[in-house]
Design a protein around this motif. Structure first.
Motif, PDB file in Angstrom:
ATOM      1  N   ARG A 116      42.691  28.410  53.253  1.00 23.84           N
ATOM      2  CA  ARG A 116      42.651  29.160  51.995  1.00 23.84           C
ATOM      3  C   ARG A 116      42.370  28.258  50.792  1.00 23.84           C
ATOM      4  N   ARG A 117      41.742  28.849  49.785  1.00 26.42           N
ATOM      5  CA  ARG A 117      41.553  28.199  48.501  1.00 26.42           C
ATOM      6  C   ARG A 117      41.948  29.189  47.407  1.00 26.42           C
ATOM      7  N   LYS A 118      42.705  28.715  46.444  1.00 24.58           N
ATOM      8  CA  LYS A 118      43.134  29.592  45.356  1.00 24.58           C
ATOM      9  C   LYS A 118      41.929  30.159  44.604  1.00 24.58           C
ATOM     10  N   SER A 119      40.890  29.341  44.433  1.00 21.86           N
ATOM     11  CA  SER A 119      39.703  29.814  43.721  1.00 21.86           C
ATOM     12  C   SER A 119      39.047  30.979  44.451  1.00 21.86           C
ATOM     13  N   THR A 120      39.057  30.960  45.784  1.00 22.50           N
ATOM     14  CA  THR A 120      38.489  32.069  46.553  1.00 22.50           C
ATOM     15  C   THR A 120      39.304  33.334  46.335  1.00 22.50           C
ATOM     16  N   HIS A 121      40.627  33.182  46.332  1.00 23.26           N
ATOM     17  CA  HIS A 121      41.485  34.346  46.121  1.00 23.26           C
ATOM     18  C   HIS A 121      41.236  34.958  44.750  1.00 23.26           C
ATOM     19  N   PHE A 122      41.196  34.132  43.708  1.00 22.40           N
ATOM     20  CA  PHE A 122      41.058  34.691  42.365  1.00 22.40           C
ATOM     21  C   PHE A 122      39.630  35.153  42.079  1.00 22.40           C
ATOM     22  N   LYS A 123      38.658  34.654  42.807  1.00 21.03           N
ATOM     23  CA  LYS A 123      37.308  35.217  42.724  1.00 21.03           C
ATOM     24  C   LYS A 123      37.317  36.654  43.240  1.00 21.03           C
ATOM     25  N   ASN A 124      37.991  36.868  44.374  1.00 19.19           N
ATOM     26  CA  ASN A 124      38.112  38.218  44.912  1.00 19.19           C
ATOM     27  C   ASN A 124      38.971  39.094  44.022  1.00 19.19           C
ATOM     28  N   TYR A 125      40.028  38.523  43.454  1.00 21.18           N
ATOM     29  CA  TYR A 125      40.878  39.321  42.556  1.00 21.18           C
ATOM     30  C   TYR A 125      40.092  39.742  41.315  1.00 21.18           C
ATOM     31  N   GLU A 126      39.273  38.866  40.801  1.00 18.07           N
ATOM     32  CA  GLU A 126      38.467  39.203  39.629  1.00 18.07           C
ATOM     33  C   GLU A 126      37.583  40.420  39.922  1.00 18.07           C
ATOM     34  N   ALA A 127      36.973  40.442  41.121  1.00 19.29           N
ATOM     35  CA  ALA A 127      36.128  41.583  41.499  1.00 19.29           C
ATOM     36  C   ALA A 127      36.956  42.862  41.608  1.00 19.29           C
ATOM     37  N   VAL A 128      38.158  42.765  42.204  1.00 19.67           N
ATOM     38  CA  VAL A 128      39.041  43.929  42.325  1.00 19.67           C
ATOM     39  C   VAL A 128      39.463  44.418  40.938  1.00 19.67           C
ATOM     40  N   ALA A 129      39.835  43.492  40.064  1.00 18.72           N
ATOM     41  CA  ALA A 129      40.296  43.862  38.723  1.00 18.72           C
ATOM     42  C   ALA A 129      39.195  44.568  37.930  1.00 18.72           C
ATOM     43  N   LYS A 130      37.955  44.122  38.090  1.00 15.02           N
ATOM     44  CA  LYS A 130      36.844  44.762  37.375  1.00 15.02           C
ATOM     45  C   LYS A 130      36.653  46.194  37.851  1.00 15.02           C
ATOM     46  N   ARG A 131      36.702  46.417  39.153  1.00 10.61           N
ATOM     47  CA  ARG A 131      36.535  47.760  39.691  1.00 10.61           C
ATOM     48  C   ARG A 131      37.698  48.663  39.276  1.00 10.61           C
ATOM     49  N   PHE A 132      38.903  48.121  39.342  1.00  8.80           N
ATOM     50  CA  PHE A 132      40.080  48.898  38.959  1.00  8.80           C
ATOM     51  C   PHE A 132      40.060  49.194  37.460  1.00  8.80           C
ATOM     52  N   GLY A 133      39.684  48.202  36.669  1.00 12.19           N
ATOM     53  CA  GLY A 133      39.610  48.396  35.221  1.00 12.19           C
ATOM     54  C   GLY A 133      38.591  49.455  34.845  1.00 12.19           C
TER      55      GLY A 133
END
Length: 429
Positions: free
Chosen positions: A205-222
């Motif tokens: 795992r890499r934290k940057s990979t997780h938050f890259k995916n979270y950024e995409a989720v947050a944009k869709r949810f927003g």
């Protein structure tokens, strides 16, 4: 015990909470459709920071400890979720083997393992704890601080299966984040379910990979909710190749820090936030011995060179040169006058509880996950799943916890995207 919260909440968070409550049916349908397409991690915990002007996850753990901090009132939720998770993976499951960290002297951590044993035992499984610590050569009973005890047994590996003497599990639950790498004894297990999978560990795992995916989720949810995704998303950047010593080796890190602080200042100005932005610098791969560094100005890194190298040193004695720079999120939560942050726990796709991590000696802009931290269970007077429509934002503990649960599930969804993308056994079309 009901936590006495002292929370300064104004502006966007109250508005966000109201939008969450008003849109609850749409939100639950959105999650339901997502889980039809994606598999949630087996269990997850998410650290959340509530700044009063934004609410965001700052860390997601796929091998969560701290189960002993959940309140007794919440255990039925965990047991029901464990039942659902096991039935989905292995309906005929009978025996479960838990493999913990090699922390035989850390009785507080082992109390967490004992709680996991209790949860899955109540879910209808025979549960035992198998240690891969070479020092455990025979069944070892360890007394715990709360008066309980736990027995650690040496794991036995056959050619294709893992188990204990006279105990053959169909499912193996890891509570070991594999930050030191994947032990050979856990590799090439094809006849048993290994949960979570090995690629969920910090060796991959890499934290940057997780938050890259979270950024995409947050944009869709927003977009679905009609809000600025920044209100739930910590900005971040990845910095590779920084040499944490003297000379020009610090320049890539300074450049990344300065760029992220500039983005934050724009957002603070947009929302009229009268706070000084800061960033958190930490190793991207979350090495076991790596600390974090708080930076408020890129120029400060010149004076912090020695401290930066010391803070970001790895377990192998080498500085971590692959770093993540993450937007620092203040916490305005208080429990009994101590700075606090909520930690939300999930099994499969269900929120099952959580606690407040608090620290009387830390500031609102500092990490609370340090020695001296205390824990207060999230035990409210009413069911944590029963929101109270019509109650003003911030006035209802269940409403506030529902909001935390939404953000935590967004982080869990990002983790599911992450695991799908890094699965070495996934078919490529």
């Amino acid at each position: 015990m009901v936590p006495h919260l002292i929370t300064a909440l104004t502006g966007p968070i109250n508005e966000f909470e109201q939008r969450i409550l008003d849109a609850m049916p749409a939100i639950e349908r959105w999650f339901r459709l997502e889980w039809m397409e994606h598999t949630p991690p087996f269990y997850t915990s998410v650290d959340i920071r509530n700044a009063g002007f934004k609410l965001a996850p700052v860390d997601s753990n796929l091998f969560p400890g701290g189960w002993n901090h959940l309140s007794t009132e919440m255990l039925p939720l965990a047991v029901q979720a464990a039942m659902a998770a096991i039935e989905k993976i292995c309906p005929e499951a009978r025996n479960l083997l838990i493999i913990p960290e090699n922390l035989t002297r850390n009785t507080f951590y082992l109390a967490n393992v004992a709680q996991l044993v209790r949860i899955f035992n109540m879910a209808g499984l025979n549960v035992r704890v198998g240690s891969i610590n070479p020092a455990i050569k025979k069944p070892t009973r360890v007394a715990l601080p709360n008066g309980d005890a736990i027995t650690l047994e040496p794991v036995v590996r056959s050619r294709r299966r893992l188990g204990l003497k006279d105990f053959d599990p169909c499912t193996i639950l890891l509570n070991n984040d594999l930050s030191a790498g994947v032990p050979g004894i856990l590799e090439e297990i094809y006849e048993q379910y290994l949960l979570p999978p090995l690629h969920a560990g910090w060796s991959v795992r890499r934290k940057s990979t997780h938050f890259k995916n979270y950024e995409a989720v947050a944009k869709r949810f927003g977009k679905m909710l009609g809000i600025d995704p920044w209100l739930i998303n910590p900005l971040y950047d990845q910095c590779t190749g920084a040499q944490l010593g003297a000379g020009p080796g610090m320049e890539p890190l300074q450049t990344c820090v300065d760029a992220l602080l500039t983005k934050m200042r724009r957002k603070y100005k947009e929302y009229g936030i009268d706070e000084k932005p800061f960033v958190i610098v930490k190793a991207d791969d979350s090495k076991a011995s790596v600390g974090i560094l708080t930076v408020r100005d890129a120029k400060d890194l010149d004076a912090l060179k020695r401290r930066a190298r010391k803070a970001l040193i790895g377990g192998d004695g080498q500085p971590g040169n692959d770093l993540i720079i993450q937007e620092g999120v203040l916490t305005q939560e208080r429990v009994h006058d101590a700075v606090a942050e909520p930690v939300v726990y999930m099994v499969d796709r269900y929120v099952v509880g959580g606690f407040y991590r608090m620290h009387a000696e830390r500031g609102t802009d500092e990490s609370l996950n340090t020695p001296g931290a205390g824990f207060v269970p999230l035990a409210f007077e009413h069911s944590v799943h029963m929101t109270q429509p019509g109650v003003r934002p911030g006035a209802s503990a269940p409403n506030r916890f529902y909001m935390y649960g939404v953000v935590a599930r967004l982080a869990m969804l990002a983790a599911s995207y992450e695991l799908e993308a890094t699965n070495p056994d996934a078919e490529v079309y």
